[in-house]
Write an enzyme that holds these catalytic residues in place. Structure first.
Site, short mmCIF file in Angstrom:
data_model
loop_
_atom_site.label_atom_id
_atom_site.label_comp_id
_atom_site.label_asym_id
_atom_site.label_seq_id
_atom_site.Cartn_x
_atom_site.Cartn_y
_atom_site.Cartn_z
N SER A 195 -14.57 -67.52 103.02
CA SER A 195 -14.04 -68.79 103.53
C SER A 195 -14.92 -69.72 104.15
CB SER A 195 -13.12 -68.13 104.49
OG SER A 195 -13.91 -67.60 105.80
N THR A 196 -14.39 -70.89 104.27
CA THR A 196 -15.12 -71.88 104.75
C THR A 196 -15.66 -71.56 106.13
OG1 THR A 196 -13.78 -73.56 103.54
CG2 THR A 196 -15.22 -74.37 105.31
N GLY A 197 -14.97 -70.76 106.93
CA GLY A 197 -15.27 -70.34 108.24
C GLY A 197 -16.74 -69.62 108.18
N TRP A 215 -9.49 -64.74 114.22
CA TRP A 215 -8.75 -63.66 114.22
C TRP A 215 -7.98 -63.59 113.00
CZ3 TRP A 215 -8.62 -59.84 117.68
CH2 TRP A 215 -7.56 -59.04 117.77
N HIS A 244 -4.69 -71.55 110.04
CA HIS A 244 -5.25 -72.83 110.03
C HIS A 244 -4.76 -73.57 111.34
CE1 HIS A 244 -5.57 -72.08 105.60
NE2 HIS A 244 -6.63 -72.04 105.87
N HIS A 266 -9.54 -64.87 99.78
CA HIS A 266 -10.26 -64.72 100.98
C HIS A 266 -9.90 -63.34 101.28
CE1 HIS A 266 -11.99 -68.74 101.02
NE2 HIS A 266 -10.41 -68.97 101.08
#
Length: 89
Positions: A16-18, A38, A52, A63
């Site tokens: 993921s971008t995170g 979370w 988001h 993801h």
């Protein structure tokens, strides 16, 4: 980056971008603090959560957020980063 995290147990088509941003922060910062990562749709009290901050779209199948969360926990337990999953005090 995807290859690195796959070797660590993130079984996703792509990170993921995170997770990319956490990786970048770890490479540039002396301290990294995470708040709000979370991967489930309910908090500890059973309240609905969004994936988001800007919408309520379902998690993309590309993801594996629980796998990513396990990596965040592992890094937290090793003292590499500081993760907060409770409410801010």
């Amino acid at each position: 980056m995807n290859g690195y995290w796959k070797k660590k147990g993130v079984k996703a088509w792509r990170a993921s971008t995170g997770l990319f941003l956490v990786s970048a922060a770890l490479s540039m910062c002396e301290e990294v603090h995470l708040y709000g990562f979370w991967p489930w749709h309910l908090d500890r009290l059973g309240n609905n959560l969004t994936q988001h901050y800007y919408d309520n779209h379902p998690v993309h199948k590309a993801h594996k957020l629980p796998d990513e969360f396990k990596q965040h926990q592992r890094l937290h337990n090793q003292g590499v980063l500081h993760m907060t999953t409770d409410n801010c005090a």
